[in-house]
Design a protein around this motif. Structure first.
Motif, PDB file in Angstrom:
ATOM      1  N   SER A 162      77.049  86.916 -73.311  1.00  0.00           N
ATOM      2  CA  SER A 162      77.948  86.513 -72.234  1.00  0.00           C
ATOM      3  C   SER A 162      79.330  86.257 -72.808  1.00  0.00           C
ATOM      4  CB  SER A 162      77.441  85.244 -71.545  1.00  0.00           C
ATOM      5  OG  SER A 162      78.407  84.753 -70.636  1.00  0.00           O
ATOM      6  N   PRO A 163      80.396  86.671 -72.102  1.00  0.00           N
ATOM      7  CA  PRO A 163      81.757  86.367 -72.576  1.00  0.00           C
ATOM      8  C   PRO A 163      82.180  84.931 -72.270  1.00  0.00           C
ATOM      9  CG  PRO A 163      81.853  87.610 -70.535  1.00  0.00           C
ATOM     10  CD  PRO A 163      80.406  87.545 -70.909  1.00  0.00           C
ATOM     11  N   TRP A 164      81.363  84.205 -71.472  1.00  0.00           N
ATOM     12  CA  TRP A 164      81.728  82.844 -71.066  1.00  0.00           C
ATOM     13  C   TRP A 164      80.647  81.821 -71.447  1.00  0.00           C
ATOM     14  CZ3 TRP A 164      86.479  81.850 -69.157  1.00  0.00           C
ATOM     15  CH2 TRP A 164      87.207  82.907 -68.576  1.00  0.00           C
ATOM     16  N   PRO A 165      80.147  81.789 -72.671  1.00  0.00           N
ATOM     17  CA  PRO A 165      79.107  80.800 -72.985  1.00  0.00           C
ATOM     18  C   PRO A 165      79.704  79.396 -73.092  1.00  0.00           C
ATOM     19  CG  PRO A 165      79.726  81.983 -74.957  1.00  0.00           C
ATOM     20  CD  PRO A 165      80.485  82.631 -73.840  1.00  0.00           C
ATOM     21  N   ALA A 166      78.996  78.432 -72.516  1.00  0.00           N
ATOM     22  CA  ALA A 166      79.439  77.036 -72.566  1.00  0.00           C
ATOM     23  C   ALA A 166      78.289  76.178 -73.082  1.00  0.00           C
ATOM     24  CB  ALA A 166      79.861  76.565 -71.174  1.00  0.00           C
ATOM     25  N   PRO A 167      78.586  75.138 -73.823  1.00  0.00           N
ATOM     26  CA  PRO A 167      77.518  74.254 -74.315  1.00  0.00           C
ATOM     27  C   PRO A 167      76.941  73.423 -73.175  1.00  0.00           C
ATOM     28  CG  PRO A 167      79.657  73.343 -74.851  1.00  0.00           C
ATOM     29  CD  PRO A 167      79.922  74.688 -74.243  1.00  0.00           C
ATOM     30  N   ILE A 168      75.728  72.951 -73.366  1.00  0.00           N
ATOM     31  CA  ILE A 168      75.112  72.094 -72.365  1.00  0.00           C
ATOM     32  C   ILE A 168      75.102  70.659 -72.874  1.00  0.00           C
ATOM     33  CG2 ILE A 168      73.673  73.945 -71.448  1.00  0.00           C
ATOM     34  CD1 ILE A 168      71.310  72.713 -72.928  1.00  0.00           C
ATOM     35  N   VAL A 169      75.073  69.735 -71.908  1.00  0.00           N
ATOM     36  CA  VAL A 169      75.027  68.307 -72.215  1.00  0.00           C
ATOM     37  C   VAL A 169      73.776  67.737 -71.566  1.00  0.00           C
ATOM     38  CG1 VAL A 169      76.192  66.085 -71.994  1.00  0.00           C
ATOM     39  CG2 VAL A 169      77.538  68.188 -72.265  1.00  0.00           C
ATOM     40  N   PRO A 170      72.816  67.240 -72.346  1.00  0.00           N
ATOM     41  CA  PRO A 170      71.626  66.629 -71.748  1.00  0.00           C
ATOM     42  C   PRO A 170      71.955  65.254 -71.182  1.00  0.00           C
ATOM     43  CG  PRO A 170      71.505  66.479 -74.138  1.00  0.00           C
ATOM     44  CD  PRO A 170      72.744  67.256 -73.824  1.00  0.00           C
ATOM     45  N   VAL A 171      71.474  64.995 -69.966  1.00  0.00           N
ATOM     46  CA  VAL A 171      71.731  63.721 -69.288  1.00  0.00           C
ATOM     47  C   VAL A 171      70.409  63.143 -68.813  1.00  0.00           C
ATOM     48  CG1 VAL A 171      72.915  62.576 -67.380  1.00  0.00           C
ATOM     49  CG2 VAL A 171      73.997  64.524 -68.535  1.00  0.00           C
ATOM     50  N   LYS A 172      70.121  61.921 -69.217  1.00  0.00           N
ATOM     51  CA  LYS A 172      68.888  61.272 -68.795  1.00  0.00           C
ATOM     52  C   LYS A 172      69.052  60.710 -67.390  1.00  0.00           C
ATOM     53  CE  LYS A 172      65.219  58.269 -70.455  1.00  0.00           C
ATOM     54  NZ  LYS A 172      64.755  57.374 -71.551  1.00  0.00           N
ATOM     55  N   LYS A 173      68.142  61.084 -66.480  1.00  0.00           N
ATOM     56  CA  LYS A 173      68.212  60.646 -65.099  1.00  0.00           C
ATOM     57  C   LYS A 173      67.487  59.320 -64.910  1.00  0.00           C
ATOM     58  CE  LYS A 173      68.368  65.398 -63.322  1.00  0.00           C
ATOM     59  NZ  LYS A 173      67.747  66.371 -62.385  1.00  0.00           N
ATOM     60  N   LEU A 174      67.677  58.729 -63.718  1.00  0.00           N
ATOM     61  CA  LEU A 174      67.046  57.450 -63.420  1.00  0.00           C
ATOM     62  C   LEU A 174      65.529  57.557 -63.386  1.00  0.00           C
ATOM     63  CD1 LEU A 174      69.446  56.087 -60.636  1.00  0.00           C
ATOM     64  CD2 LEU A 174      69.346  55.432 -63.047  1.00  0.00           C
ATOM     65  N   ASN A 175      65.002  58.759 -63.057  1.00  0.00           N
ATOM     66  CA  ASN A 175      63.551  58.936 -62.995  1.00  0.00           C
ATOM     67  C   ASN A 175      62.924  59.207 -64.367  1.00  0.00           C
ATOM     68  OD1 ASN A 175      64.396  61.529 -63.508  1.00  0.00           O
ATOM     69  ND2 ASN A 175      63.692  62.397 -61.568  1.00  0.00           N
ATOM     70  N   GLY A 176      63.734  59.142 -65.417  1.00  0.00           N
ATOM     71  CA  GLY A 176      63.221  59.345 -66.765  1.00  0.00           C
ATOM     72  C   GLY A 176      63.307  60.775 -67.259  1.00  0.00           C
ATOM     73  N   LYS A 177      63.559  61.727 -66.367  1.00  0.00           N
ATOM     74  CA  LYS A 177      63.682  63.120 -66.775  1.00  0.00           C
ATOM     75  C   LYS A 177      65.063  63.390 -67.348  1.00  0.00           C
ATOM     76  CE  LYS A 177      60.326  64.821 -63.382  1.00  0.00           C
ATOM     77  NZ  LYS A 177      60.089  65.768 -62.265  1.00  0.00           N
ATOM     78  N   VAL A 178      65.183  64.515 -68.020  1.00  0.00           N
ATOM     79  CA  VAL A 178      66.452  64.900 -68.643  1.00  0.00           C
ATOM     80  C   VAL A 178      67.009  66.114 -67.929  1.00  0.00           C
ATOM     81  CG1 VAL A 178      67.578  65.707 -70.745  1.00  0.00           C
ATOM     82  CG2 VAL A 178      65.824  63.933 -70.876  1.00  0.00           C
ATOM     83  N   GLY A 179      68.212  65.992 -67.392  1.00  0.00           N
ATOM     84  CA  GLY A 179      68.868  67.109 -66.748  1.00  0.00           C
ATOM     85  C   GLY A 179      69.841  67.775 -67.711  1.00  0.00           C
ATOM     86  N   THR A 180      70.225  69.000 -67.404  1.00  0.00           N
ATOM     87  CA  THR A 180      71.157  69.733 -68.260  1.00  0.00           C
ATOM     88  C   THR A 180      72.417  70.058 -67.459  1.00  0.00           C
ATOM     89  OG1 THR A 180      70.061  71.824 -67.664  1.00  0.00           O
ATOM     90  CG2 THR A 180      69.360  70.728 -69.687  1.00  0.00           C
ATOM     91  N   CYS A 181      73.562  69.739 -68.020  1.00  0.00           N
ATOM     92  CA  CYS A 181      74.844  70.013 -67.386  1.00  0.00           C
ATOM     93  C   CYS A 181      75.670  70.909 -68.304  1.00  0.00           C
ATOM     94  CB  CYS A 181      75.612  68.715 -67.118  1.00  0.00           C
ATOM     95  SG  CYS A 181      74.735  67.533 -66.077  1.00  0.00           S
ATOM     96  N   GLY A 182      76.311  71.897 -67.713  1.00  0.00           N
ATOM     97  CA  GLY A 182      77.194  72.759 -68.495  1.00  0.00           C
ATOM     98  C   GLY A 182      78.534  72.070 -68.729  1.00  0.00           C
ATOM     99  N   ASP A 183      79.025  72.093 -69.957  1.00  0.00           N
ATOM    100  CA  ASP A 183      80.327  71.500 -70.285  1.00  0.00           C
ATOM    101  C   ASP A 183      81.395  72.582 -70.138  1.00  0.00           C
ATOM    102  OD1 ASP A 183      82.399  69.972 -71.108  1.00  0.00           O
ATOM    103  OD2 ASP A 183      81.746  69.770 -73.185  1.00  0.00           O
TER     104      ASP A 183
END
Length: 228
Positions: A162-183
Motif C-alpha cells: 500500500s502507498p498509504w500504510p499507517a501504524p496502529i495504536v492499540p486502545v484498551k476499552k472499558l469492556n476489557g477488550k483491545v481496539g485498534t486505531c489507525g494513526d
C-alpha cells in the motif's frame, strides 16, 4: 434502613442470615423483625430483614410464596396515570420477541446506508509510508484477534502492499477488550481537504431540543467501522 425508620423502627433481634450480592460482597445485616402486612384484604405476619445503608427494598421469595403473589399483576406507582405493570414472560414468549427483532438484536456489525464516506485529497498530495510501531507484548495477542475479527466481518481486507500504510495504536476499552486505531495523523490527515462546515455548539443543540419529551442515547459498537 430508611424504610425501617418509615414504618416506626420496630424492635430488631439478631439474624443468622448471611446475604450476598451478585458480585460476591456480603451485606451488613442490622437485624430482623416481624411486620404486619395487609394486601388485598388479607393480613400476614412476615419477617423483615434490615440491612445497614440506603438502598431500594427487595421483595424476597419468602414473601412471594406466603402471599401467593402473581408478579404479573403487581402495579408499580401510586398515581394510576403514571403506574406500570411488571411483566414476566415465559421462554416461548421471549423467543417470539427475539425472533421478531432478530435484525436489531444480532451481534453483526451494522452499516450506514444513508451516506457513503469519502476522503478528498489535496491536489499536491503525496503518499507517505510509515513503519509500524512495536506493540506491547501484553496487547499482541488481543490485537491479532481484533484484526482477524475485522477481516472475518468484512471490515478489513488483507493486502500485500500500500502507498498509504499507517501504524496502529492499540486502545484498551472499558469492556476489557483491545481496539485498534489507525494513526493517520502521520500519513494522510494533513493531506486531506477538511470539511469546513461548522459544528453546532452545545447551546445551539439545547435550543433545538427545547420542549422535547423523549430522548435516547445510542452507543454504536465500532461506530466508525459501520460507515462504508
Amino acid at each position: 434502613m430508611d424504610d425501617w425508620h418509615n414504618i416506626g423502627s420496630p424492635a430488631l433481634h439478631s439474624s443468622s442470615l448471611k446475604l450476598q450480592c451478585y458480585n460476591g460482597n456480603l451485606l451488613n445485616v442490622k437485624g430482623e423483625c416481624h411486620v404486619h402486612i395487609q394486601y388485598k384484604d388479607k393480613h400476614y405476619d412476615l419477617p423483615l430483614i434490615v440491612i445497614n445503608g440506603s438502598s431500594s427494598p427487595l421483595l424476597g421469595i419468602q414473601w412471594i410464596k406466603m402471599m401467593l403473589l402473581n408478579l404479573n399483576d403487581i402495579v408499580h406507582g401510586q398515581n394510576p396515570a403514571q403506574s406500570y405493570v411488571h411483566k414476566i414472560y415465559d421462554a416461548a414468549a421471549l423467543n417470539t420477541t427475539l425472533q421478531k427483532y432478530k435484525q436489531l438484536l444480532n451481534k453483526e456489525l451494522g452499516h450506514c446506508t444513508k451516506v457513503q464516506a469519502h476522503i478528498q485529497l489535496k491536489l499536491d498530495a503525496i503518499p507517505k509510508f510509515f513503519k509500524p510501531r512495536p506493540i506491547p507484548f501484553a496487547y499482541l495477542e488481543c490485537v491479532k484477534e481484533e484484526i482477524q475479527r475485522n477481516v472475518e466481518a468484512g471490515i478489513l481486507e488483507r493486502i500485500d502492499t500500500s502507498p498509504w500504510p499507517a501504524p496502529i495504536v492499540p486502545v484498551k476499552k472499558l469492556n476489557g477488550k483491545v481496539g485498534t486505531c489507525g494513526d493517520f495523523k502521520v500519513t494522510i490527515n494533513h493531506q486531506m481537504l477538511i470539511d469546513q462546515h461548522p459544528i453546532p455548539s452545545i447551546d445551539e443543540l439545547l435550543v433545538r431540543l427545547n420542549n422535547g419529551q423523549k430522548f435516547t442515547k445510542l452507543d454504536l459498537s465500532d461506530a466508525y467501522l459501520q460507515v462504508d
